[in-house]
Design a protein around this motif. Structure first.
Motif, PDB file in Angstrom:
ATOM      1  N   SER A  96       0.831  -1.212   0.000  1.00 55.47           N
ATOM      2  CA  SER A  96       0.000   0.000   0.000  1.00 55.47           C
ATOM      3  C   SER A  96       0.862   1.257   0.000  1.00 55.47           C
ATOM      4  O   SER A  96       0.556   2.228  -0.701  1.00 55.47           O
ATOM      5  N   ALA A  97       1.951   1.236   0.774  1.00 50.72           N
ATOM      6  CA  ALA A  97       2.830   2.405   0.856  1.00 50.72           C
ATOM      7  C   ALA A  97       3.517   2.674  -0.480  1.00 50.72           C
ATOM      8  O   ALA A  97       3.583   3.823  -0.939  1.00 50.72           O
ATOM      9  N   LEU A 142      -3.503   1.893   3.778  1.00 49.59           N
ATOM     10  CA  LEU A 142      -2.312   2.464   4.401  1.00 49.59           C
ATOM     11  C   LEU A 142      -2.653   3.277   5.639  1.00 49.59           C
ATOM     12  O   LEU A 142      -1.961   3.200   6.659  1.00 49.59           O
TER      13      LEU A 142
END
Length: 340
Positions: free
Chosen positions: A38-39, A242
């Motif tokens: 996600s990051a 996130l």
């Protein structure tokens, strides 16, 4: 800003290509994204949006570049608020985490389609009727008041809309993987996942009514409006996973957005006065005293408001988390004094 049909076609095609890739690469197989995944994708999409803004500034001038960045910041902030409502909806329907990606993906695509339609309508209205700025401005001021009061209340799964849908569609009690419909006893049934998507589609409609007048208060260029919205929605799925836990800590986000919407509403009204053509106002002549707020000031104001709302929220929730520990320590000390 001169945008040819070819540029429009390429932009729309690339936008569609990104969402198609997202579906086949990440969403088609149900899973819960890792924090690292996600990051990485969140950084990629935000970096791509910023790079595009630099490109707009270099190619078309920094007036348009500033309009894009102001619009992108505003739409991104509204999208985070949108994510908060998505979280409420999926919690209300108890959507398993591994299926939430599909719901988010469909919801984001619906949002882009609805905003595209509103962009086209807004561009036509602004080009032919300058008085529409009065309506947009007043509408945003009303939305600002509602936003300041906080709008995330009620149970989406028990709303009137869902009661109406349940009357029309037979719905299963349990989820069937990530399927939207299933056939049981020779009859087609909707799953709770389909109900969740319908609820999120309604949320998208409401947020489109917020976001499009807001960004048209910052730029009258339909191309900038579309690209700012597209980039704000890209990566929103990854951002959800996130900052999922952080969303609940942004307690002042609604107030921050209220300030931004009110500011843009005032800006629109001042612009409407500046270009006034209504015969019953000042004889159909512009109001010379009405100032035009420069885009650099709008950009700084929006960025500062988002920053203050975020920092204040984190400080507030951090203090609330620490206070029970302090109270517990005081209780222990009082007990020790009584025993001694």
């Amino acid at each position: 800003m001169n945008v040819t049909l070819l540029v429009w076609a390429v932009t729309i095609a690339v936008t569609i290509a990104f969402f198609v890739y997202e579906f086949y690469a990440h969403v088609r197989k149900p899973h819960e994204p890792t924090l690292g995944e996600s990051a990485r994708w969140s950084v990629f999409y935000i970096g791509l949006a910023l790079l595009f803004g630099v490109g707009v500034g270099v190619v078309s001038g920094w007036t348009y570049g500033g309009e894009y960045f102001a619009g992108y910041l505003t739409e991104k902030a509204l999208s985070v608020d949108n994510l908060f409502v998505f979280l409420i909806v999926m919690s209300a329907f108890a959507v398993p985490r591994m299926y939430q990606q599909k719901v988010l993906m469909i919801g984001i695509v619906i949002a882009l389609i609805m905003r595209g339609a509103f962009i086209a309508v807004g561009a036509a209205l602004i080009e032919n009727f300058s008085w529409v700025f009065y309506i947009f401005g007043g509408f945003l001021l009303l939305l600002a008041v509602q936003q300041a009061r906080g709008g995330h209340q009620g149970n989406p799964a028990d709303s009137r809309l869902m009661h109406l849908v349940r009357r029309v569609l037979p719905v299963t009690e349990e989820y069937h993987g990530d399927r939207l419909t299933v056939r049981q006893d020779g009859r087609r049934w909707a799953t709770p996942l389909l109900l969740t998507i319908i609820a999120i589609g309604f949320v998208d409609l409401v947020f489109a009514l917020d976001s499009i007048p807001a960004i048209y208060g910052l730029t009258s260029e339909a191309y900038i409006v579309f690209t700012a919205n597209a980039f704000a929605l890209m990566g929103l799925r990854q951002l959800y996973f996130l900052i999922g836990g952080l969303l609940e800590r942004l307690v002042y986000l609604a107030q921050g957005l209220a300030v931004i919407l009110a500011f843009i509403g005032v800006k629109l009204v001042l612009h409407a006065l500046h270009v006034n053509e209504l015969s019953f106002l000042n004889g159909g002549q512009p109001f010379g005293w009405a100032p035009e707020i420069p885009i650099w000031f709008s950009l700084l104001f929006i960025a500062a408001t988002i920053t203050v709302a975020t920092v204040a929220s984190l400080l507030k929730t951090r203090g609330d988390q620490q206070r029970p520990d302090t109270d517990h320590t005081d209780q222990i000390r009082d007990t020790e004094k009584e025993l001694s």
